[in-house]
Motif scaffolding. Structure first.
Motif, PDB file in Angstrom:
ATOM      1  N   ILE A   6      42.002   0.568 -12.881  1.00 21.90           N
ATOM      2  CA  ILE A   6      41.450   1.338 -13.216  1.00 21.90           C
ATOM      3  C   ILE A   6      39.939   0.920 -13.491  1.00 21.90           C
ATOM      4  N   LEU A   7      39.915  -0.081 -14.200  1.00 20.74           N
ATOM      5  CA  LEU A   7      38.719  -1.130 -14.201  1.00 20.74           C
ATOM      6  C   LEU A   7      39.341  -2.567 -14.183  1.00 20.74           C
ATOM      7  N   ASP A   8      38.147  -3.206 -12.509  1.00 26.69           N
ATOM      8  CA  ASP A   8      38.531  -3.820 -12.423  1.00 26.69           C
ATOM      9  C   ASP A   8      36.883  -4.828 -13.342  1.00 26.69           C
ATOM     10  N   ARG A   9      36.740  -6.527 -12.600  1.00 25.05           N
ATOM     11  CA  ARG A   9      36.217  -7.548 -14.402  1.00 25.05           C
ATOM     12  C   ARG A   9      34.276  -6.903 -13.945  1.00 25.05           C
ATOM     13  N   ILE A 166      41.836 -12.849 -24.326  1.00 24.66           N
ATOM     14  CA  ILE A 166      42.983 -12.754 -24.672  1.00 24.66           C
ATOM     15  C   ILE A 166      44.344 -12.874 -23.902  1.00 24.66           C
ATOM     16  N   ASP A 167      43.636 -12.364 -22.731  1.00 25.14           N
ATOM     17  CA  ASP A 167      44.697 -12.552 -21.751  1.00 25.14           C
ATOM     18  C   ASP A 167      44.361 -13.406 -20.854  1.00 25.14           C
ATOM     19  N   GLY A 168      43.049 -14.019 -20.290  1.00 23.88           N
ATOM     20  CA  GLY A 168      42.567 -15.074 -19.166  1.00 23.88           C
ATOM     21  C   GLY A 168      42.821 -14.285 -18.470  1.00 23.88           C
ATOM     22  N   GLN A 169      42.886 -12.851 -18.032  1.00 19.69           N
ATOM     23  CA  GLN A 169      42.231 -12.574 -16.874  1.00 19.69           C
ATOM     24  C   GLN A 169      41.384 -11.146 -17.232  1.00 19.69           C
ATOM     25  N   GLU A 170      40.870  -9.907 -16.197  1.00 17.26           N
ATOM     26  CA  GLU A 170      40.493  -9.032 -17.091  1.00 17.26           C
ATOM     27  C   GLU A 170      40.142  -7.840 -15.838  1.00 17.26           C
ATOM     28  N   ARG A 171      40.619  -6.790 -16.559  1.00 23.64           N
ATOM     29  CA  ARG A 171      40.672  -5.818 -15.572  1.00 23.64           C
ATOM     30  C   ARG A 171      41.687  -5.157 -16.635  1.00 23.64           C
ATOM     31  N   VAL A 172      41.979  -3.134 -16.282  1.00 21.00           N
ATOM     32  CA  VAL A 172      42.511  -2.575 -17.048  1.00 21.00           C
ATOM     33  C   VAL A 172      43.369  -2.099 -16.162  1.00 21.00           C
TER      34      VAL A 172
END
Ligand code: 5GP
Ligand code: MG
Length: 177
Positions: A6-9, A166-172
């Motif tokens: 849905i969303l990337d970095r 928190i998760d070490g990567q950035e996305r939804v």
């Protein structure tokens, strides 16, 4: 199963930048505006919004945190009830505009518990709500003032919000269960 991103970095960054501008515009600046992030992922989101607001407006915005966890009453078999477990709001909320920040808005029950917690701390001038994702299915008369993205979901879908801190990567992403 992963269904869609849905969303990337960049998408997350742009949504937060827009929300920071909207907060400043709606409140005609950030005089007497404070942010309160709902653990866990509302916390990095609130910190990022504060940072962006400071860059745009040159004013510091205090950031506090609430910990609201789901608690299921197994004796009465009531649905999950969000309960306040910890509050870190090291500033007065009375006469401030409090902006609650959470990653996903769903039934509204967590926000309702957060409203209770904030009003126990004092008498805010107003309380507003920012959510990165609004996935619909509200069960209470609660809506967000600032939304990163509206994502209509079915009951078999959940939203996975992954943040660097928190998760070490950035996305939804949308997950199908
Ligand atoms: P509500 O209390 O509105 O039903 O649910 C909102 C709270 O549960 C938020 O704190 C949010 O973190 C979490 N939540 C509800 N649905 C989802 C979802 O699909 N994905 C994620 N990541 N969190 C959710
Ligand atoms: Mg949560």
């Amino acid at each position: 199963r992963e269904k869609a991103t849905i969303l990337d970095r960049d998408g997350i960054r742009r949504a937060l930048t827009r929300i920071a501008h909207e907060i400043i515009e709606k409140n005609q600046g950030v005089d007497r505006v404070v942010l309160i992030g709902i653990r866990r992922r509302g916390v990095p989101l609130a910190l990022r919004l504060a940072e962006k607001i400071e860059q745009i407006e040159g004013a510091e915005v205090p950031v506090g945190f609430l910990d609201i966890t789901l608690y299921r009453d197994d004796l009465t078999r009531l649905g999950p009830q969000p309960q306040l477990s910890r509050t870190e709001v090291p500033f007065p909320v009375t006469d401030q505009t409090v902006i609650l920040v959470d990653d996903v808005l769903y039934t509204g029950r967590t926000v309702r518990a957060a409203l209770d917690a904030i009003m126990d701390l004092g008498r805010p001038r107003a309380i507003q709500l920012a959510a990165l994702i609004d996935r619909g299915h509200r069960e209470l008369p609660i809506r967000a003032d600032y939304v990163g993205k509206n994502v209509p979901t079915s009951s078999r879908e959940i939203i996975s919000v992954q943040l660097e801190d928190i998760d070490g990567q950035e996305r939804v992403v949308i997950l199908e269960t």
